[in-house]
Design a protein around this motif. Structure first.
Motif, PDB file in Angstrom:
ATOM      1  N   UNK A 164      60.082  18.953  -5.542  1.00 20.07           N
ATOM      2  CA  UNK A 164      60.078  19.132  -6.868  1.00 20.07           C
ATOM      3  C   UNK A 164      58.925  18.202  -7.615  1.00 20.07           C
ATOM      4  N   UNK A 165      58.093  18.025  -6.922  1.00 23.18           N
ATOM      5  CA  UNK A 165      57.161  16.902  -7.532  1.00 23.18           C
ATOM      6  C   UNK A 165      56.226  17.672  -8.490  1.00 23.18           C
ATOM      7  N   UNK A 166      56.086  19.025  -8.066  1.00 23.00           N
ATOM      8  CA  UNK A 166      55.256  19.667  -9.014  1.00 23.00           C
ATOM      9  C   UNK A 166      55.918  19.736 -10.574  1.00 23.00           C
ATOM     10  N   UNK A 167      57.076  19.667 -10.530  1.00 20.54           N
ATOM     11  CA  UNK A 167      57.907  19.934 -11.925  1.00 20.54           C
ATOM     12  C   UNK A 167      58.028  18.607 -12.612  1.00 20.54           C
ATOM     13  N   UNK A 168      57.813  17.550 -12.219  1.00 18.80           N
ATOM     14  CA  UNK A 168      58.004  16.115 -12.589  1.00 18.80           C
ATOM     15  C   UNK A 168      57.282  15.963 -14.195  1.00 18.80           C
ATOM     16  N   UNK A 169      56.463  16.688 -14.363  1.00 24.58           N
ATOM     17  CA  UNK A 169      56.040  16.699 -15.944  1.00 24.58           C
ATOM     18  C   UNK A 169      56.305  17.930 -16.584  1.00 24.58           C
ATOM     19  N   UNK A 170      57.505  18.218 -17.296  1.00 23.03           N
ATOM     20  CA  UNK A 170      57.785  19.380 -17.914  1.00 23.03           C
ATOM     21  C   UNK A 170      56.964  19.695 -18.971  1.00 23.03           C
ATOM     22  N   UNK A 171      56.308  18.937 -19.493  1.00 22.41           N
ATOM     23  CA  UNK A 171      55.543  19.227 -20.625  1.00 22.41           C
ATOM     24  C   UNK A 171      54.121  19.955 -20.004  1.00 22.41           C
ATOM     25  N   UNK A 172      53.687  19.359 -19.078  1.00 20.77           N
ATOM     26  CA  UNK A 172      52.568  19.938 -18.404  1.00 20.77           C
ATOM     27  C   UNK A 172      52.878  21.482 -17.670  1.00 20.77           C
ATOM     28  N   UNK A 173      54.025  21.493 -17.203  1.00 24.56           N
ATOM     29  CA  UNK A 173      54.542  22.506 -16.929  1.00 24.56           C
ATOM     30  C   UNK A 173      54.262  23.814 -17.827  1.00 24.56           C
ATOM     31  N   UNK A 174      54.801  23.413 -19.180  1.00 19.66           N
ATOM     32  CA  UNK A 174      54.709  24.328 -20.225  1.00 19.66           C
ATOM     33  C   UNK A 174      53.557  24.774 -20.439  1.00 19.66           C
ATOM     34  N   UNK A 175      52.684  23.807 -20.783  1.00 19.09           N
ATOM     35  CA  UNK A 175      51.205  24.214 -21.222  1.00 19.09           C
ATOM     36  C   UNK A 175      50.546  25.266 -20.077  1.00 19.09           C
ATOM     37  N   UNK A 176      51.015  25.062 -18.752  1.00 28.61           N
ATOM     38  CA  UNK A 176      50.266  25.785 -17.774  1.00 28.61           C
ATOM     39  C   UNK A 176      51.116  27.266 -17.665  1.00 28.61           C
ATOM     40  N   UNK A 225      66.502  17.748 -13.668  1.00 26.46           N
ATOM     41  CA  UNK A 225      66.996  17.376 -15.094  1.00 26.46           C
ATOM     42  C   UNK A 225      66.110  17.366 -16.104  1.00 26.46           C
ATOM     43  N   UNK A 226      64.792  16.924 -15.757  1.00 26.39           N
ATOM     44  CA  UNK A 226      63.773  17.020 -16.710  1.00 26.39           C
ATOM     45  C   UNK A 226      63.346  17.993 -17.159  1.00 26.39           C
ATOM     46  N   UNK A 227      63.266  19.314 -16.337  1.00 19.72           N
ATOM     47  CA  UNK A 227      63.083  20.386 -16.883  1.00 19.72           C
ATOM     48  C   UNK A 227      64.126  20.949 -17.811  1.00 19.72           C
ATOM     49  N   UNK A 228      65.280  20.823 -17.458  1.00 22.14           N
ATOM     50  CA  UNK A 228      66.377  21.145 -18.234  1.00 22.14           C
ATOM     51  C   UNK A 228      66.629  20.514 -19.580  1.00 22.14           C
ATOM     52  N   UNK A 229      66.319  19.149 -19.590  1.00 27.19           N
ATOM     53  CA  UNK A 229      66.486  18.337 -20.822  1.00 27.19           C
ATOM     54  C   UNK A 229      65.349  18.998 -21.996  1.00 27.19           C
ATOM     55  N   UNK A 277      43.642  24.132 -21.485  1.00 28.11           N
ATOM     56  CA  UNK A 277      43.689  22.949 -22.525  1.00 28.11           C
ATOM     57  C   UNK A 277      44.449  22.284 -22.932  1.00 28.11           C
ATOM     58  N   UNK A 278      45.037  20.933 -22.901  1.00 22.96           N
ATOM     59  CA  UNK A 278      46.147  20.267 -23.338  1.00 22.96           C
ATOM     60  C   UNK A 278      46.321  20.315 -24.761  1.00 22.96           C
ATOM     61  N   UNK A 279      47.514  19.858 -25.378  1.00 21.86           N
ATOM     62  CA  UNK A 279      47.931  19.860 -26.686  1.00 21.86           C
ATOM     63  C   UNK A 279      46.808  18.816 -27.385  1.00 21.86           C
ATOM     64  N   UNK A 280      46.210  17.737 -26.847  1.00 20.68           N
ATOM     65  CA  UNK A 280      45.321  16.873 -27.364  1.00 20.68           C
ATOM     66  C   UNK A 280      43.730  17.427 -27.088  1.00 20.68           C
ATOM     67  N   UNK A 281      43.621  18.670 -26.653  1.00 23.53           N
ATOM     68  CA  UNK A 281      42.312  19.102 -26.509  1.00 23.53           C
ATOM     69  C   UNK A 281      41.581  18.750 -25.215  1.00 23.53           C
ATOM     70  N   UNK A 282      42.215  18.282 -24.332  1.00 21.80           N
ATOM     71  CA  UNK A 282      41.518  18.135 -23.022  1.00 21.80           C
ATOM     72  C   UNK A 282      41.584  19.285 -22.157  1.00 21.80           C
TER      73      UNK A 282
END
Length: 270
Positions: free
Chosen positions: A16-28, A78-82, A172-177
């Protein structure tokens, strides 16, 4: 039942390591909606409450709820679901989210349609895990109901990828990176599991690399004839099979397999 306690061993799974940053997951992934029209078509045909397995951050569940469908979203991360709950609240959508392992579902209802998109079927790495998933699906599906899911096509090109880093995509991330994403992979033919390393190279404004993030994930590949036998063993009949969400036939050149399976009968798998 204390779901957080019962899932304590599962939510820390290295797969599940690939999903530990739900915000990044959504950006992608948030821009992908190629499966939505197909899922909604079947939702309108089957009616009733839909069950979205491995729902993640609600990419499909939330827009379905916005269109008036009743949806239960299930995930064990849990992080994805939250994040899914937060997004649903922001969109003022009413969705029941359940923190559960899809292999051991305990819902108080049966549905006419259960679906699992995003190639989540490939996370069930062993025969036992696939069996447990399909038993859970069958137990929560009405007779004549449908289970819809997709999985990557196990073509030679897909499985026998070069061992060196291969460019996948840029976003590109929300902060333009700018982030360039690369993958490396190794296929284990005995287990039918592809072992991936995903490398994300975050760049500064001058496009020099500022940081690298490496994650790993394992995905099981199941061949079409093998899948048909597996589904039949659990009381499912494949009524439609496509090579993409536009309903084109499956061929080697198509990247995935889209299954629509109908539950034909109750089976005693004890």
């Amino acid at each position: 039942m204390d779901m957080k306690k019962s899932l304590s061993n599962h939510t820390h799974s290295p797969n599940l390591e690939e999903y530990n940053d739900p915000t990044m997951y959504d950006m992608e992934n948030d821009e992908f909606d190629g499966d939505f029209a197909f899922i909604e078509k079947w939702a309108s045909l089957m009616g009733g409450t839909l069950i979205d397995l491995a729902c993640g951050t609600g990419r499909t569940a939330i827009p379905l709820a916005e269109k008036g469908y009743s949806v239960i979203g299930v995930d064990l991360h849990e992080g994805m679901l939250e994040r899914a709950k937060l997004k649903a609240e922001e969109e003022h959508t009413d969705i029941r989210f359940e923190l559960q392992n899809c292999e051991e579902l305990e819902l108080d209802m049966k549905s006419s349609m259960i679906y699992m998109v995003g190639n989540a079927f490939q996370h069930f790495l062993t025969n036992e895990a696939q069996d447990k998933l399909l038993r859970s699906v069958a137990a929560h599906l009405k007779s004549g109901g449908v289970f819809i899911f997709n999985t990557r096509f196990p073509s030679a090109e897909e499985l026998l990828q070069a061992a060196e880093e291969e460019y996948w995509r840029t976003y590109v991330t929300d902060d333009g990176k700018q982030v360039d994403v690369y993958t490396t992979s190794h296929y284990d033919a005995l287990t039918q599991v592809q072992n991936y390393i995903i490398v994300r190279k975050m760049k500064q404004d001058d496009l020099t690399i500022e940081n690298e993030l490496r994650t790993t994930i394992q995905l099981r590949y199941t061949y079409p004839m093998e899948m048909e036998r597996l589904l039949a063993r659990h009381g499912f009949r494949v009524i439609e099979l496509y090579g993409d969400w536009e309903e084109n036939p499956p061929v080697d050149s198509k990247p995935e397999l889209i299954y629509v399976c109908q539950k034909e009968k109750e089976l005693d798998m004890n």
